[in-house]
Design an enzyme around this catalytic site. Structure first.
Site, PDB file in Angstrom:
ATOM      1  N   MET A  22      22.932  62.957  28.415  1.00 34.36           N
ATOM      2  CA  MET A  22      24.010  63.948  28.440  1.00 34.36           C
ATOM      3  C   MET A  22      23.526  65.204  29.179  1.00 34.36           C
ATOM      4  O   MET A  22      24.122  66.273  29.036  1.00 34.36           O
ATOM      5  CB  MET A  22      24.457  64.288  27.020  1.00 34.36           C
ATOM      6  CG  MET A  22      25.049  63.061  26.315  1.00 34.36           C
ATOM      7  SD  MET A  22      26.258  63.462  25.050  1.00 34.36           S
ATOM      8  CE  MET A  22      25.295  64.446  23.943  1.00 34.36           C
TER       9      MET A  22
ATOM     10  N   HIS B 293      13.479  63.307  28.234  1.00 39.74           N
ATOM     11  CA  HIS B 293      14.266  62.490  29.178  1.00 39.74           C
ATOM     12  C   HIS B 293      13.375  61.968  30.308  1.00 39.74           C
ATOM     13  O   HIS B 293      13.544  60.832  30.766  1.00 39.74           O
ATOM     14  CB  HIS B 293      15.392  63.323  29.806  1.00 39.74           C
ATOM     15  CG  HIS B 293      16.433  63.793  28.843  1.00 39.74           C
ATOM     16  ND1 HIS B 293      16.558  65.110  28.476  1.00 39.74           N
ATOM     17  CD2 HIS B 293      17.394  63.111  28.175  1.00 39.74           C
ATOM     18  CE1 HIS B 293      17.568  65.226  27.621  1.00 39.74           C
ATOM     19  NE2 HIS B 293      18.082  64.040  27.417  1.00 39.74           N
TER      20      HIS B 293
HETATM   21  O1  PAF Z   1      21.546  60.038  23.506  1.00 37.27           O
HETATM   22  C1  PAF Z   1      22.394  60.548  24.263  1.00 37.27           C
HETATM   23  O2  PAF Z   1      22.108  61.470  25.035  1.00 37.27           O
HETATM   24  C2  PAF Z   1      23.825  60.033  24.210  1.00 37.27           C
HETATM   25  O3  PAF Z   1      24.206  59.702  22.919  1.00 37.27           O
HETATM   26  C3  PAF Z   1      24.082  58.873  25.189  1.00 37.27           C
HETATM   27  C4  PAF Z   1      23.254  57.655  24.815  1.00 37.27           C
HETATM   28  C5  PAF Z   1      23.745  59.304  26.601  1.00 37.27           C
HETATM   29  C6  PAF Z   1      25.551  58.464  25.136  1.00 37.27           C
HETATM   30  O4  PAF Z   1      26.383  59.521  25.481  1.00 37.27           O
END
Ligand code: PAF
Length: 281
Positions: free
Chosen positions: A30, A37
């Site tokens: 997101m 990330h």
């Molecule tokens: O973990 C996240 O950032 C969100 O829940 C995802 C998996 C991208 C789905 O919107």
């Protein structure tokens, strides 16, 4: 690095890569990226020839009164980080591109979505599984990478992939932490300095519980200790503390016999933090 804003564009590129015999990994996010990330991206790069990252703040997984409007966003910074990391493509769609008017279909794991965080955030996991299914169908990756920090989410996605025979391999990546133990999360920037300092209570409690789990303690005593330790911190508003089977998330009682996961959800002001630790007896 290519930036795709439409489903058609991402599909075209993936098709071309596949025609050259290349495999594809997807890292759904997101946005407002951090080192956690980037660990997912690194894992994805090790698993496939091409890596696509999606950046989409999915309205379907936010309930009324939750932080959709204030969820942190910085697409330019995210793109710079992903370019630097050597990602091949970024899917950055609008809400209308993902959810054209008139859509009616949702994807839901009937049991797992209702427990734990699902109780605190009704409908949240239905939003997650629906968007993740759509991302899988749009990108059609060989492998998709998710963080273990969102442990219940990872269990739910694995269950959904099994139940619906989705042809994708799911990779989980260990939680990345700040030096003082706080699990990295895009929401951490919204903590006040006082709450940021207090938030280490989550990881401290989990690390201490990990040691206690080796002593033959029962699940209920361990849970009670974690809840009391967090509850003693005046800034921490404990929403849930649970100990579940690490694989199935089933409730456990008596002495720990198998790996278990301790799952925490704690509110600091308006910010809900979650954390988890798998403990082995
Ligand atoms: O973990 C996240 O950032 C969100 O829940 C995802 C998996 C991208 C789905 O919107």
């Amino acid at each position: 690095m290519q930036v795709f804003t439409t489903k058609a564009a991402v599909r075209d590129s993936v098709r071309a890569w596949r025609a050259e015999g290349q495999s594809v990994a997807l890292v759904p996010t997101m946005g407002y990226l951090h080192r956690g990330h980037m660990a997912l991206v690194e894992r994805a790069k090790a698993q496939a020839d091409r890596v696509v990252t999606s950046i989409f703040v999915n309205p379907l997984q936010f309930g009324p009164g939750e932080d959709l409007a204030t969820y942190p966003r910085d697409a330019d910074r995210d793109l710079a980080m992903l370019g630097e990391a050597g990602v091949d493509g970024v899917f950055l769609p609008s809400v209308e591109e993902v959810y054209p008017p008139g859509a009616q279909t949702i994807v839901e794991t009937t049991e797992l979505a209702k427990m734990l965080i699902g109780k605190l955030r009704p409908g949240h996991f239905r939003g997650v599984t629906t968007v993740v299914t759509k991302l899988f169908n749009i990108v059609q990756p060989d492998v998709a990478v998710f963080g273990e920090k969102d442990y219940q989410q990872l269990c739910i996605i694995r269950q959904m992939v099994r139940d619906l025979d989705v042809p994708v391999r799911i990779e989980g990546v260990a939680t990345v932490r700040e030096e003082d133990g706080l699990a990295l999360s895009s929401r951490n920037v919204r903590l006040t300095p006082e709450d940021r300092a207090a938030s280490v209570i989550l990881s401290q409690s989990l690390f201490a519980a990990e040691e206690m789990a080796k002593t033959g303690i029962t699940a209920s005593r361990l849970r009670a200790w974690v809840a009391a330790n967090i509850g003693a911190n005046p800034r921490a508003d404990l929403q849930s503390a649970d100990i579940r089977d690490a694989e199935t998330l089933a409730s456990i009682s008596g002495r720990l016999q198998r790996p278990a996961v301790i799952l925490l959800a704690v509110r600091f002001g308006k910010v809900l933090l979650i954390d988890q630790r798998v403990v082995t007896p």
